[in-house]
Design an enzyme around this catalytic site. Structure first.
Site, PDB file in Angstrom:
ATOM      1  N   TYR B 438     -25.398  56.839  12.314  1.00 51.19           N
ATOM      2  CA  TYR B 438     -26.515  56.531  11.401  1.00 51.19           C
ATOM      3  C   TYR B 438     -26.557  57.435  10.157  1.00 51.19           C
ATOM      4  O   TYR B 438     -25.772  58.347  10.033  1.00 51.19           O
ATOM      5  CB  TYR B 438     -27.857  56.435  12.123  1.00 51.19           C
ATOM      6  N   GLU B 439     -27.426  57.128   9.241  1.00 49.35           N
ATOM      7  CA  GLU B 439     -27.473  57.781   7.909  1.00 49.35           C
ATOM      8  C   GLU B 439     -26.128  57.678   7.192  1.00 49.35           C
ATOM      9  O   GLU B 439     -25.708  58.628   6.530  1.00 49.35           O
ATOM     10  CB  GLU B 439     -27.859  59.254   8.010  1.00 49.35           C
ATOM     11  N   GLY B 440     -25.472  56.547   7.305  1.00 54.74           N
ATOM     12  CA  GLY B 440     -24.132  56.394   6.729  1.00 54.74           C
ATOM     13  C   GLY B 440     -23.104  56.814   7.759  1.00 54.74           C
ATOM     14  O   GLY B 440     -23.035  57.993   8.111  1.00 54.74           O
ATOM     15  N   GLN B 445     -19.183  58.582   4.949  1.00 54.60           N
ATOM     16  CA  GLN B 445     -19.225  59.963   4.438  1.00 54.60           C
ATOM     17  C   GLN B 445     -17.872  60.360   3.853  1.00 54.60           C
ATOM     18  O   GLN B 445     -17.799  61.009   2.803  1.00 54.60           O
ATOM     19  CB  GLN B 445     -19.596  60.953   5.556  1.00 54.60           C
TER      20      GLN B 445
END
Lengths: 596, 596
Positions: B438-440, B445
């Site tokens: 999650y969060e990318g 990244q």
């Protein structure tokens, strides 16, 4: 999404090019394994795995086996699937014909066992444990024990278990307390065993427990352990079932994965003692146990391969259908599946390359077992047995560690959907996670490799293997093309590092055992990466040869070349860098235990 | 067994020696962070984490949040624990005093957030998401929005969420379809959002959703996305709560881990449209979102550190009490805990060394954020901002990948008990596994690091960092002793490899983007290992200096030196070997997609 199709092309390739199934079929006792039979077995096993076992994998995970009034009920469909498995004669595959087996080589049965485990690891554990029981009985049982038990264990009508662990005796088997007291021709067994896979279930008429226990006058530790056969139902002289024995399942563990497989706490002797029969000699149980464990360790290593393959297939299917973002390679903004993104391709290749290397190593080791058993020349048999002994801990630990990593990459390919249980990707990670733990933790495997396999023969078996690896450099140097050049560039330093690490381990193992053992796990990892790389390089040469000779599936062989090159760049390349960790045991031992 | 005690010694060390909290406290706006305050905050936060949140971690996993008639009920004890958390003022720690915050530096609040996540990751997600909402509002909200919402989001009475994902729009945010239609001064929002963490729950009076949506006349893709504030309950001008808005939770996901954290499907506008308020400008929502995401990415990276620390503490406790086998170092056959076995020591050191390096990197990056915000010199601020932008994806991906690995090692230390859910070790692995997603995703990244952070400034920020790393070689060369010599020997080739890989990426990123992106993930891993190693080497020098000056806890500093040396031998040493994978993108791209 959770379909499984046996990877027949790579299985055939590994069997023929790496394990040498053609040569094995020429050994006395292996004549059954003609090319036609091998093909037919793989095809048919693939159908059972894909059509019957694989669809039950999620059911098994969701429902789990459950204990109801002392009876363990396997998940819906398992009983019927097991009946089909027995009916098809699949359980008898690797066993000797004299007891009803099919006399097929280990290399072939290993490929088939991979399929069961890919399709449904929770199911496959039942036959897997059975193999150990059959081998222990075949090697150490009396003629009468063999007559009574082997045919039905081999057919699969009955299943076998291995009972080692007790709450205070896990890796330290010698600490076990289960008691066996002589009672005429048999023994009375009393005690509690834990972590007994398929210790109780509803798929077979009878269960044959092989139980480690201690006689009252036994010496302490592992030298005072005996092995007993304890049937769930007593067996009459005519093979019919008698009364229930004094063993019962008192609870099931609530585990991270392999939910379908009942992990039992078994109580022996709550009503005076379970009747047990000695296998082999008193106080020699550990030797019998090692007979069971050696192949079980190969087969658990194979579970790493199997779950990696399943995770790969699922990730690939998802990556092909999930549309998300515009890949940097896309010429238009249309719907592009994520398999086009470079990093997704990298993840899939990582999964594929590592899985193929692990498969090559497992099948190669199984082929070495066939040669160690069947080769007409005693010295050759001994040489293959040394190879097997050396590689078993590597197959077990290297493949199961990687199985966890690959299942984890498989989840990652799914993105957010991978974390949702319904997708099924998370189950593979949960299932895979047991394999580095059971049948001897991977730490135990590393200790076995360094402390026993390397030191017992002062590195002879390892040096034989390294010499064979070095001999591959010449054909690699002669072969044309960038791919082979890159593979050679990856393999040579890996072999050098393995040779240096082996010398260091042999020297330190004698001089400073703690320092050697503190580097045993990274040593095993190096051995796995390099041995896998050596076999992959053989595969690359074979693929290139077939391409030049226009034999077989050219696109498969082209893909194999690229896969091996990827393996060399991504996995082999990092292997020599393990040397500082391998030789850094002094750092580990210098850390103050109080400061943890 | 599942206790947690905040690792105050290493937290203080990382704050003072790595993040430079003393220097940060000298910056305008950071004056609150005196040494006494820092100590008191860490001590008190450690108590809340250890005494209140940690004991609820297993409860949260077992019970999970559940949806009952549209209401999400968090597990027993969570509501009360959250009340204590708010009451203690903990939520306000890093926020500006003008809106009711405590004006404490990010470096310090990062250490505190680590504790919440170690103690109870499922709980900590609620405040973690809130941070992003506060920062987006503080940066882009109107004065009136700030007045109405910020004080109670900062106190924690209300909580915030981030609503990005839709079924067809995950990593590809630009594919979202949620619609916003102008309606006077506000907007009517209609659509479905998935994977909304704490999108509905019973711990706070109100929930403030920050929702990405698309106006009818918006351009396609990410340039047509706007950000809206959508409160669960409407807020009157006096701050009181009005009627329920048109948003509801229609289901919760059944996940591998973080069971306590409700992952919601939210339906907006089933009754005509939820009332939403524009944040920032129309069609500029992505910029606002990146404000939220940047710190959220740091904080998710921190979850990797946190879960690694928790897993380490649990494995250590088990290894100290579990008696099994006779260690090779043992002089007698008495009861020896498994922590004495060399391979168990190695596993614990692996966990410890990697965790300390990740902590150093996370706190260092948080300290750079403080400097980028508060330093009086504009050029210095800009330089620190470049450093932050460069390192955020590294902290996120490197630490979360390692968090999974370390949680897995933690299970391994437990042997068979680790696979049993009641032990609690498996929960850490299940919880840790979400953080790389999650969060990318970590693939996103890596793409961000290579495709945006490296290429946007042609590697300038990376080269600044590498130059600083090289400057550490002289003090390392001057320092005495084997440990520092071994550390220097590990660091120097790592820095060289990072420099070479950076040059290659900058060149290839322009010439052949797919080839560069295919190597982005191993590049990020190299960057993490080397940057972590550089900070660990600084730690080693500081520890040696304190030892020489007889300052502080000598045994802690001695342990630090050995830990850094272990890191150099086991982790840094393998970093340069990633070069063939980093530069091997052509191999990845040459694999025929049809052959997967």
């Amino acid at each position: 999404m959770t379909d499984y199709a046996a990877p027949l092309a790579d299985m055939r390739f590994a069997l023929s090019e790496i394990a040498g199934i053609g040569e094995i079929a020429g050994l006395p006792g292996c004549e059954q394994a003609t090319s036609d039979v091998v093909d037919a077995v793989l095809e048919e096993a693939g159908k059972l795995a894909g059509d019957i076992l694989a669809p039950l994998n999620r059911t098994g995970d969701r429902q789990a086996s459950r204990l109801e009034n002392g009876i363990v009920r396997t998940p819906d469909g398992f009983k019927e699937a097991y009946a089909k498995y027995v009916e098809g004669g699949w359980n008898a595959l690797p066993f000797p014909a004299e007891h009803g087996g099919q006399d097929l080589p280990m290399a072939l049965s290993t490929a088939v066992l991979e399929m069961w485990n890919s399709a449904n690891m929770g199911f496959a554990l039942c036959p897997l444990l059975n193999v150990g029981a059959v081998e222990a009985l075949a090697a150490h049982g009396t003629k009468e024990q063999q007559r009574l038990y082997l045919p039905r264990l081999i057919s699969g009508e009955w299943t076998g278990t291995m009972n080692l662990t007790e709450p205070q005796a896990g890796s330290d088997v010698g600490a076990l307390r289960t008691r066996a007291v002589r009672d005429g021709d048999s023994y009375r067994i009393t005690g509690q065993k834990i972590f007994i896979t398929y210790g109780e279930h509803d798929m077979a008429e009878n269960i044959v427990h092989l139980v480690l226990a201690r006689l009252p006058d036994a010496p302490p530790g592992t030298r005072g352990i005996s092995l007993f056969l304890v049937p769930k139902f007593m067996v009459n002289a005519d093979g019919g079932l008698g009364p229930r024995n004094d063993v019962r399942c008192v609870s099931l563990e609530h585990k991270l994965g392999i939910h379908a497989s009942p992990t039992c706490v078994l109580a022996y002797g709550d009503n005076g003692g379970a009747q047990g029969f000695l296998i082999g000699e008193e106080n020699r149980g550990m030797e019998c146990m090692f007979t069971m464990m050696n192949n079980a360790r190969l087969n658990v290593g194979l579970q790493g391969v199997a779950i990696a393959e399943r995770a790969y297939q699922q990730a690939r299917a998802f990556a092909r259908q999930r549309v998300q973002g515009r890949p940097v390679t896309a010429k238009d903004a249309g719907n592009h599946p994520i398999i086009e993104h470079p990093d997704v391709r990298r993840m899939l290749l990582q999964m594929r390359a590592q899985t193929e290397a692990m498969r090559a190593l497992a099948y190669y080791t199984a082929g070495a077992i066939d040669r160690a058993r069947h080769h007409p020349d005693a010295e050759t048999r001994a040489a293959h047995q040394r190879r097997v002994d050396l590689l078993i801990p590597v197959v077990k630990a290297w493949s199961t560690d990687a199985g966890v990593e690959i299942a984890s990459i498989g989840m990652q390919v799914h993105g957010g959907m991978g974390f949702i249980e319904e997708t099924g990707a998370a189950q593979h990670l949960r299932d895979a996670r047991i394999a580095p733990i059971y049948e001897g933790t991977n730490g135990i495997q590393a200790n076995d490799l360094v402390g026993r396999k390397l030191l017992r023969d002062k590195g002879m078996a390892a040096k034989e293997l390294i010499a064979e690896m070095r001999a591959l450099d010449a054909p690699l140097a002669r072969a044309k093309g960038d791919d082979i050049a890159a593979i050679r560039k990856g393999l040579a330093p890996g072999v050098d590092a393995l040779a240096a690490a082996t010398d260091w381990m042999v020297a330190q193992g004698a001089a400073d055992p703690p320092r050697a053992l503190a580097g045993a796990a990274p040593y095993l990892r190096l051995a796995g990466a390099v041995t896998g790389g050596w076999l992959m390089a053989q595969g690359a040469l074979a693929a290139q040869r077939h391409l030049a000779e226009r034999v077989g599936d050219a696109r498969f062989h082209e893909a194999k070349l690229v896969t091996v090159r990827f393996y060399a760049e991504h996995i082999l390349a990092t292997a020599p860098a393990l040397l500082p960790a391998i030789t850094g045991g002094a750092t580990v031992m210098s850390f103050d235990l109080e400061q943890f």
